[in-house]
Design an enzyme around this catalytic site. Sequence first.
Site, PDB file in Angstrom:
ATOM      1  N   SER A 154       2.292  11.308   6.878  1.00 28.48           N
ATOM      2  CA  SER A 154       2.898  10.078   7.374  1.00 28.48           C
ATOM      3  C   SER A 154       4.100   9.705   6.517  1.00 28.48           C
ATOM      4  O   SER A 154       4.256  10.175   5.384  1.00 28.48           O
ATOM      5  CB  SER A 154       1.863   8.945   7.375  1.00 28.48           C
ATOM      6  OG  SER A 154       1.208   8.838   6.120  1.00 28.48           O
ATOM      7  N   GLU A 174       6.752   6.310   5.398  1.00 28.91           N
ATOM      8  CA  GLU A 174       6.851   4.846   5.323  1.00 28.91           C
ATOM      9  C   GLU A 174       8.303   4.390   5.271  1.00 28.91           C
ATOM     10  O   GLU A 174       9.137   4.993   4.603  1.00 28.91           O
ATOM     11  CB  GLU A 174       6.118   4.358   4.064  1.00 28.91           C
ATOM     12  CG  GLU A 174       6.111   2.844   3.906  1.00 28.91           C
ATOM     13  CD  GLU A 174       5.192   2.416   2.790  1.00 28.91           C
ATOM     14  OE1 GLU A 174       3.979   2.724   2.878  1.00 28.91           O
ATOM     15  OE2 GLU A 174       5.667   1.801   1.818  1.00 28.91           O
ATOM     16  N   ASP A 202       2.360  -9.061  -2.102  1.00 29.70           N
ATOM     17  CA  ASP A 202       2.949  -9.599  -3.323  1.00 29.70           C
ATOM     18  C   ASP A 202       3.055 -11.112  -3.228  1.00 29.70           C
ATOM     19  O   ASP A 202       3.299 -11.673  -2.156  1.00 29.70           O
ATOM     20  CB  ASP A 202       4.340  -9.012  -3.559  1.00 29.70           C
ATOM     21  CG  ASP A 202       4.298  -7.514  -3.814  1.00 29.70           C
ATOM     22  OD1 ASP A 202       3.290  -7.062  -4.411  1.00 29.70           O
ATOM     23  OD2 ASP A 202       5.242  -6.811  -3.422  1.00 29.70           O
ATOM     24  N   PHE A 256      11.366   0.162 -10.783  1.00 31.09           N
ATOM     25  CA  PHE A 256      10.306  -0.101  -9.823  1.00 31.09           C
ATOM     26  C   PHE A 256       8.955   0.328 -10.366  1.00 31.09           C
ATOM     27  O   PHE A 256       7.945  -0.365 -10.180  1.00 31.09           O
ATOM     28  CB  PHE A 256      10.610   0.609  -8.501  1.00 31.09           C
ATOM     29  CG  PHE A 256       9.673   0.225  -7.386  1.00 31.09           C
ATOM     30  CD1 PHE A 256       9.544  -1.092  -6.998  1.00 31.09           C
ATOM     31  CD2 PHE A 256       8.919   1.182  -6.727  1.00 31.09           C
ATOM     32  CE1 PHE A 256       8.678  -1.465  -5.981  1.00 31.09           C
ATOM     33  CE2 PHE A 256       8.052   0.829  -5.710  1.00 31.09           C
ATOM     34  CZ  PHE A 256       7.932  -0.496  -5.331  1.00 31.09           C
ATOM     35  N   HIS A 277       1.366  10.901   2.135  1.00 32.41           N
ATOM     36  CA  HIS A 277       2.077   9.758   2.712  1.00 32.41           C
ATOM     37  C   HIS A 277       3.370   9.596   1.925  1.00 32.41           C
ATOM     38  O   HIS A 277       3.349   9.313   0.727  1.00 32.41           O
ATOM     39  CB  HIS A 277       1.212   8.495   2.605  1.00 32.41           C
ATOM     40  CG  HIS A 277       1.883   7.252   3.129  1.00 32.41           C
ATOM     41  ND1 HIS A 277       1.923   6.956   4.469  1.00 32.41           N
ATOM     42  CD2 HIS A 277       2.539   6.238   2.496  1.00 32.41           C
ATOM     43  CE1 HIS A 277       2.558   5.797   4.649  1.00 32.41           C
ATOM     44  NE2 HIS A 277       2.947   5.348   3.470  1.00 32.41           N
TER      45      HIS A 277
END
Length: 287
Positions: free
Chosen positions: A12, A14, A106, A214, A264
């Site tokens: 998959s 995202e 978040d 990040f 993913h």
Amino acid sequence: MNTQNRFSKRYSFEFFPTKTEAGAEKLLATAQQLARYEPDFFSVTYGAGGSTRDRTIDAVIGTQTATGVPTAPHLSCVGDNKQEIIELLDHYKANNINRIVALRGDLPSGMGLSSSELRYANELVSLIREHSGDHFEIEVAAYPEMHPQAANFKQDLLNFKRKVEAGADAAITQYFFSADSYFHFVDRCESLGINIPIMPGIMPITNYSKLSRFSESCGAEIPRWVRKQLEAYGDDIDSIQRFGEEVVTRMCERLLQGGAPGLHFYTLNQAAPSLAIWENLKLGERR
């Protein structure tokens, strides 16, 4: 660890919803390019406190309609009340969306958990099941290197178990760069009786400075040897990307050989970095 081999492999990609028309067109072009590789599904993220709600809805429905690939919205409970979530579930159901990535989400600046009707992802999973039954396949998040806000690994595992017991079908992990962390996490899950598919989240390395920032915020560890090599490349983007592709490809090979039920990819709305890894792994020939 090899017990996950009983799950068929799935792959998959995202995306995140964009703010501009040009960005939305680029996202759709990326999705159409990736659709040719016949992934099992796409997913689209959801901003802190539901800040991208409308853009996520548009991206999810638009992507699924244009590509024919099942597309799953991320849905968080922080910042939304139960009625808003129920209305959103009904809207997705009416538009033939049958998969949800259920998250706590978040916390926007200044917002505490006490301000939300639902405070944790397991409560959101329970609400989805209570309202929609088995219509949605529910994905939840997992953290091989521990959620950055968890008190300890044991507590984090118990939080994950609560999501599974509430009705989650599968999990997608935060990205990582150590296959050992994933295998150790799955082993600990199995010792607690957790036996849903746990999909490794894969982040291609394309920009070290952004990745470093990040990773610091989300608790993903960049191994020292990888970090030092990336730092040594400085502004040499081509070298960073070649090295990153090699590192991530090797990790993915080990994950799949060790029994991971698929991958993913966190695309950041770019097709090329994920497809480079896909081609290196020859995933199309394995399906």
